[in-house]
Design an enzyme around this catalytic site. Sequence first.
Site, PDB file in Angstrom:
ATOM      1  N   GLY A 239      44.848  49.329  36.437  1.00 12.13           N
ATOM      2  CA  GLY A 239      44.184  48.431  37.373  1.00 12.13           C
ATOM      3  C   GLY A 239      43.803  47.153  36.660  1.00 12.13           C
ATOM      4  O   GLY A 239      43.630  47.137  35.439  1.00 12.13           O
TER       5      GLY A 239
ATOM      6  N   GLN B 239      39.395  39.379  34.839  1.00 13.23           N
ATOM      7  CA  GLN B 239      39.809  39.868  33.528  1.00 13.23           C
ATOM      8  C   GLN B 239      40.887  38.998  32.886  1.00 13.23           C
ATOM      9  O   GLN B 239      41.148  39.110  31.699  1.00 13.23           O
ATOM     10  CB  GLN B 239      40.350  41.304  33.628  1.00 13.23           C
ATOM     11  CG  GLN B 239      39.274  42.324  33.922  1.00 13.23           C
ATOM     12  CD  GLN B 239      39.869  43.712  33.928  1.00 13.23           C
ATOM     13  OE1 GLN B 239      40.410  44.155  34.929  1.00 13.23           O
ATOM     14  NE2 GLN B 239      39.809  44.397  32.796  1.00 13.23           N
TER      15      GLN B 239
ATOM     16  N   CYS C 167      38.770  50.421  30.000  1.00  7.96           N
ATOM     17  CA  CYS C 167      38.939  49.093  30.588  1.00  7.96           C
ATOM     18  C   CYS C 167      39.714  48.215  29.616  1.00  7.96           C
ATOM     19  O   CYS C 167      39.424  48.208  28.421  1.00  7.96           O
ATOM     20  CB  CYS C 167      37.548  48.494  30.851  1.00  7.96           C
ATOM     21  SG  CYS C 167      37.594  46.849  31.596  1.00  7.96           S
ATOM     22  N   LEU C 168      40.687  47.477  30.131  1.00  9.26           N
ATOM     23  CA  LEU C 168      41.474  46.586  29.270  1.00  9.26           C
ATOM     24  C   LEU C 168      40.585  45.551  28.579  1.00  9.26           C
ATOM     25  O   LEU C 168      40.923  45.059  27.512  1.00  9.26           O
ATOM     26  CB  LEU C 168      42.554  45.860  30.086  1.00  9.26           C
ATOM     27  CG  LEU C 168      43.728  46.703  30.590  1.00  9.26           C
ATOM     28  CD1 LEU C 168      44.682  45.833  31.411  1.00  9.26           C
ATOM     29  CD2 LEU C 168      44.469  47.371  29.445  1.00  9.26           C
TER      30      LEU C 168
ATOM     31  N   HIS D  15      35.919  50.602  40.083  1.00 13.13           N
ATOM     32  CA  HIS D  15      35.850  49.974  38.752  1.00 13.13           C
ATOM     33  C   HIS D  15      36.271  48.498  38.841  1.00 13.13           C
ATOM     34  O   HIS D  15      35.601  47.620  38.300  1.00 13.13           O
ATOM     35  CB  HIS D  15      36.755  50.759  37.793  1.00 13.13           C
ATOM     36  CG  HIS D  15      36.874  50.167  36.421  1.00 13.13           C
ATOM     37  ND1 HIS D  15      36.410  50.798  35.284  1.00 13.13           N
ATOM     38  CD2 HIS D  15      37.417  48.990  35.993  1.00 13.13           C
ATOM     39  CE1 HIS D  15      36.659  50.020  34.229  1.00 13.13           C
ATOM     40  NE2 HIS D  15      37.272  48.923  34.627  1.00 13.13           N
ATOM     41  N   GLU D  16      37.389  48.262  39.557  1.00 12.95           N
ATOM     42  CA  GLU D  16      37.909  46.891  39.626  1.00 12.95           C
ATOM     43  C   GLU D  16      37.027  45.991  40.504  1.00 12.95           C
ATOM     44  O   GLU D  16      36.827  44.813  40.192  1.00 12.95           O
ATOM     45  CB  GLU D  16      39.350  46.880  40.150  1.00 12.95           C
ATOM     46  CG  GLU D  16      40.349  47.712  39.339  1.00 12.95           C
ATOM     47  CD  GLU D  16      40.368  47.397  37.851  1.00 12.95           C
ATOM     48  OE1 GLU D  16      39.987  46.291  37.466  1.00 12.95           O
ATOM     49  OE2 GLU D  16      40.762  48.287  37.079  1.00 12.95           O
TER      50      GLU D  16
ATOM     51  N   HIS E  15      34.264  44.522  38.665  1.00 16.85           N
ATOM     52  CA  HIS E  15      34.635  43.305  37.907  1.00 16.85           C
ATOM     53  C   HIS E  15      34.436  42.050  38.762  1.00 16.85           C
ATOM     54  O   HIS E  15      34.035  41.004  38.257  1.00 16.85           O
ATOM     55  CB  HIS E  15      36.097  43.358  37.463  1.00 16.85           C
ATOM     56  CG  HIS E  15      36.338  44.160  36.214  1.00 16.85           C
ATOM     57  ND1 HIS E  15      35.754  43.859  35.013  1.00 16.85           N
ATOM     58  CD2 HIS E  15      37.119  45.246  35.982  1.00 16.85           C
ATOM     59  CE1 HIS E  15      36.160  44.729  34.089  1.00 16.85           C
ATOM     60  NE2 HIS E  15      36.995  45.584  34.659  1.00 16.85           N
TER      61      HIS E  15
END
Length: 165
Positions: free
Chosen positions: A44, A49, A91-92, A133-134, A137
């Site tokens: 995702g 990000q 998470c990236l 989660h996204e 962000h």
Amino acid sequence: MYKIKYIGDPILRKKSADVDTFDDKFNTFLEEMTEIMYREDGIGLAAPQIGVSKNVVILDVGELVEDESLRIFINPKILSASGSSVIEEGCLSIPGVREEVTRPEIIELEFQDETGASYTHEFDGWLARVLQHEIDHLNGILFVDHISPVKRQLLINKKTIPEKY
Ligand code: CO
């Protein structure tokens, strides 16, 4: 030209704005964002990000759920949430950190697709988890905000995450 932003970068704390123009330029952006997600091996990615404060989320949970592939959510809004589940997240933007996070299990989501068409749909399982989660962000929230203060302090002590993030 877009690059992954890491924890400590103030853009990850900004609230994103809705998308209101669904033109060729926006579609090119979506293509570039998708390339980055796959290149970075993410399941995702939210636009902030990669440094863009817009309400755009893409995901592909195909490695976890059968028959799943790329999904695009523009201006997603959670209308309601129920149940509860504990799942380990990563998470990236926070390399090297995986922690269990408790979140609702089922969400009802209002969103638009890449053409601007609107939908309301219920999601559960991995889709609901990655979506929450996204969408965090988009609101400047990181998954480490959801873990216990003690665990968070340990990560800071080990310099896995910066003191100010
Ligand atoms: Co993330």
